[in-house]
Design an enzyme around this catalytic site. Structure first.
Site: not given
Lengths: 278, 607
Positions: B121, B234, B236, B250, B253, B309, B380, B415
């Protein structure tokens, strides 16, 4: 170090084609559609018709929200993720139990009014919202997960992917309760006191087939959970938005276990002689 | 006199996502009488939408991983604005929390030798995310839910908290209404845990559900607690962009973790064009190395699609702005290209990314095994939230705790994917434990009758206005304008003049909110619910805007077009938001505490 390989141009080309395809299906003119929506309670309710605009890609839940904002501010609907992951927006669209967030308008005949009504197997609260609390009580009565002691050197367990594939299928369940809604034992016969319904038979199956679990639930399946009421009409499987093979993979194997343990004549004989005096 | 039911608990947990459930479990296990309040049905909270996985240095796939690498990754991703104590505890305790989920029945995907599988990730040096396909959040919330229902916790479903109640300085309970019947409930509690999640509904394009209206942040703020880091929101990088009705949903990722690439309309893998200095040594500089990394080659560095991100989202914005975007204003995310690398790529994609496959098939008529997706940034997550003590999760108000997305600190300015699910269980457990301990030390408190009365009266005002028939507003229209305002003026790219304009808009929206009238009665009335949520949305929107104006630099999720660079002058403090005695919002700067030497050394060693 930017790259521009031949492969990447293929990506662009097929992406462009997909975009054109979806634009073409959108049509140029703005259309509208009429929705017949159940308003009110079980004792004091009726269908009311609302007409609203339809745009590309809309789902039934979008239409409901649009109607809320335009002309029915207090239209009750339960929803959360709007992505088919939480199982909140269950309802009956043109008579079929569906998730409103995953039902595209372009798969419905919009020349006729679209009927949207609440689930039938549960008491109606208002409009499209039903009281599904019985499901949460039913789950509590199922013997909980009880793993064997960890047996790997690091204090955990080893499980092979092939051994958990089936359990993972059952654990995809988003608890939308559409299977409960369509099950005639609950819907038509109201056996909520003696039958847990397909959702929780699947839940029991996930526990029973969990490689670490140690409890035997065949006794409670037969008695408290009423597995015998299911006569495998597969209606539940047909409406499952997660495509879980509820009947074939969960319920039938459980029925076989119950039969093996409780109706096999040889087992019954052995049990008779082994029975301890009360 | 207003009518209400009263319920008495030692610990009241508000919110039943991963953090709330884990807090309730821990408090109940320690013997406390626990109440759990949630706006939706149990098991529907936003955790259910988490896809990619839960980050924990189990080292099942790469034995070089350990807590100190995870700690360093989290701090680097957060641009060192993180509460380092929380980052330390999180990295150390996440593996135990994941193993605990397995002991409670969670069935994660497996390694060939039968252990919990971990995937790559963004921002994580090693494959670290325990997962179940792309439905990890569902697995986690169901496991916690099914464990919790046997512990004697009183669950109040479809119940919305509208005020915290205090006895002097400390929190003494909460006031709520049940959504189904619209009746008021008063909770008498010795400690309250806020686990209500985020604020995404303050923006127009978001991956968040209606529940994310900033309730917890706003409740805590009104009760006198400090908020922190609210400028760090954030976006995304990969939300759906087409068709319009699904915009913002969404796209995990995990698609990039499994080898998905980002491509602009010219066919260029543009993520190779801008690799930040602090990630250069860890990032592949050619496609072949990137592919080897996602295939598990331990000598390869990760592809630039797996940068953090904030960075990926800005690169996508740049491509779109400069005219290299996809037909509907995003870029292409392609996983189908791996067919040139493996024989059964279609089956592989459907096994690894089943919900993405279905999501695109059903909502966009796209088969991701043979076609690319169109994606663009979507609101997000909020890194900021209620300021808490790193060890106990107690806010600046005695007896008021916070965990999960509602709390600030762990993630700093940005994050890392996968760190939120681990955040929920690590700090949910801690909040539950310390809330129960705090509750055990308290004598019973008295509830403020005047505050209860006032709260109820204010909550019912929208009905009164409808009957008086003066000039009124509809709740949905005001909410929509608020979302558009925040999206346009305080979104992914910010400027001082636009944000000052946003403050004016928010003030006028506050006036409009005071004129909202709703029709119908109190039973399951979404118009009324929306009207009540608006005051929370307005509070968090103002907190985000004021904090974002105050931070005159670009860092993590906060990007200022008028101050596009990082400014070391701003590295040394967090921005706090609190309520002044006159009711206005006060912004202040709080120095980041000096990091312990041993932790500082870990960061140096991992540079």
């Amino acid at each position: 170090m930017g790259t521009s390989a031949g492969d990447s141009m293929d990506v662009v080309e097929s992406g462009r084609r997909a975009a054109e395809r979806s634009d073409a299906s959108a049509g140029s003119e703005t259309r509208s559609a009429t929705f017949r929506i159940w308003r009110g309670t079980a004792t004091d309710g009726r269908f009311e018709a609302y007409t609203t605009g339809v745009s590309e890609g809309m789902v039934v839940l979008d239409a409901i929200h649009q109607i809320q904002a335009e002309s029915a501010g207090d239209l009750a609907v339960r929803w959360n993720c709007k992505a088919g992951k939480c199982g909140s927006c269950s309802a009956e669209v043109n008579g079929r139990p569906r998730l409103m967030c995953m039902t595209r308008l372009n798969e419905l005949d919009l020349s006729e009014p679209v009927t949207v009504e609440p689930m039938k197997a549960f008491p109606l609260v208002r409009d499209l919202v039903t009281d599904v609390s019985w499901n949460f009580e039913a789950k509590k009565r199922i013997a909980k997960f009880s793993p064997r002691a960890p047996d790997a050197a690091d204090g955990t367990w080893r499980m092979q992917q092939s051994d958990v594939d089936r359990v993972q299928e059952f654990r995809k369940c988003i608890e939308c309760f559409l299977c409960q809604d369509v099950c005639h034992v609950l819907r038509d016969h109201g056996k909520h006191d003696s039958f847990v319904g397909p959702r929780f038979l699947t839940y029991v199956a996930a526990l029973e087939m969990h490689p670490l679990d140690t409890v035997n639930r065949t006794g409670e399946l037969k008695e408290a959970h009423g597995i015998g009421y299911c006569n495998i009409t597969k209606c539940c499987t047909k409406v499952c938005p997660e495509s879980i093979a509820i009947t074939d993979n969960a319920i039938i194997p459980l029925k076989e276990r119950v039969v093996d343990e409780h109706y096999d004549p040889l087992t019954a004989l052995v049990r008779l002689f082994r029975r301890k005096p009360q | 006199m207003v009518e209400y039911e009263t319920h008495s608990h030692d610990v009241l947990v508000v919110g039943a996502g991963g953090a709330g459930l884990r807090a309730a479990i821990e408090a109940a296990a320690s013997g406390a009488r626990v109440g759990l309040v949630c706006k939706s049905l149990l098991g529907k909270a936003h955790t259910v939408m988490a896809e990619g996985g839960i980050a924990a240095a189990l080292a099942n796939v790469d034995e070089r991983d350990n807590w100190s690498v995870h700690f360093a990754d989290t701090m680097r991703g957060g641009q060192y604005m993180n509460n380092w104590r929380m980052a330390e505890l999180h990295a150390k305790e996440a593996p135990d929390r994941v193993r605990e989920l397995e002991a409670w029945g969670a069935v994660f995907d497996r390694t060939p030798d039968g252990r919990i599988l971990q995937r790559n990730f963004g921002g994580h040096k090693y494959p670290r995310l325990a997962h179940v396909g792309d439905r990890t959040g569902l697995e986690m919330i169901r496991t916690l839910q099914d464990y919790a229902i046997h512990l004697g916790i009183d669950v109040h479903m479809e119940c919305t908290v509208i005020a915290l109640l205090k006895d002097g300085e400390r929190v003494a309970g909460a006031m709520a209404y049940d959504r189904e019947r619209g009746r008021f409930r008063v909770f008498d509690a010795k400690a309250v845990v806020i686990a209500t999640g985020g604020i995404g509904r303050a923006f127009h394009i978001t991956s968040n559900s209606w529940e994310y209206s900033g309730d917890g942040q706003s409740l805590a703020y009104r009760a006198g607690a400090a908020l922190q880091d609210m400028e760090f929101v954030q976006f995304h990088p990969t939300g759906m962009v087409w068709p319009p009705s699904v915009r913002g949903i969404l796209v995990t990722e995990g698609v990039r973790g499994e080898g998905g690439i980002l491509v602009n309309r010219e066919g260029r893998r543009f993520m190779f064009d801008d690799i930040p200095e602090n990630y250069r040594s860890q990032t592949a500089d050619n496609e072949e190395e990137g592919w080897r990394y996602v295939q598990g080659d331990k000598n390869a560095r990760r592809p630039p699609e797996l940068l953090t991100r904030d960075h990926v989202a800005r690169c996508i914005m740049r491509e779109v702005r400069e005219g290299r975007g996809s037909p509907h204003g995003g870029v292409f995310l392609d996983i189908s290209w791996i067919k040139s690398k493996m024989s059964d790529s279609s089956g592989h994609i459907r096994k690894k990314l089943p919900s993405m496959y279905h999501q695109f098939k059903q909502l966009a008529d796209i088969d991701i095994t043979s076609e690319p997706m169109e994606v663009g940034p979507t609101t997000h997550y909020v890194m900021g939230g209620i300021r808490v003590d790193g060890d106990t999760q107690m806010s600046t108000v005695p007896g008021l705790f916070a965990a999960g997305e509602a709390a600030a600190g762990l993630h700093g300015a940005n994050r890392l994917g996968g760190n939120s699910l681990s955040d929920l269980v690590v700090f949910g457990k801690r909040a539950g434990e310390h809330a129960a301990r705090f509750a055990a030390e308290q004598s019973s408190s008295s509830l403020p009758a005047d505050a209860i009365d006032r709260t109820a009266r204010e909550a019912l005002e929208p009905f009164d206005r409808a009957s008086k028939g003066a000039s009124t507003e509809g709740p949905y229209q005001v909410q929509h304008t608020l979302q558009e305002t925040m999206q346009e003026l305080v979104g992914i790219v910010r400027r001082e003049d636009e944000m000052v304009r946003a403050l004016d808009c928010l003030a006028s929206l506050r006036n409009r909110t005071a004129r909202i009238a709703v029709t119908g009665n109190r039973e399951y009335n979404p118009g009324w619910h929306t009207a009540l949520d608006l005051s929370n949305l307005l509070t968090v929107a103002e907190a985000v805007t004021r904090s974002a104006i105050e931070r005159r630099e670009s860092r993590g999720g906060h990007f200022r077009a008028d101050y596009p660079e990082k400014d070391t002058g701003y590295a040394g403090f967090n921005i706090l938001v609190s309520r002044d005695t006159d009711g206005s919002m006060r912004i202040s700067r709080e120095p980041v505490p000096a990091m312990r030497d041993d932790l500082r050394q870990i960061i140096e060693e991992n540079k």
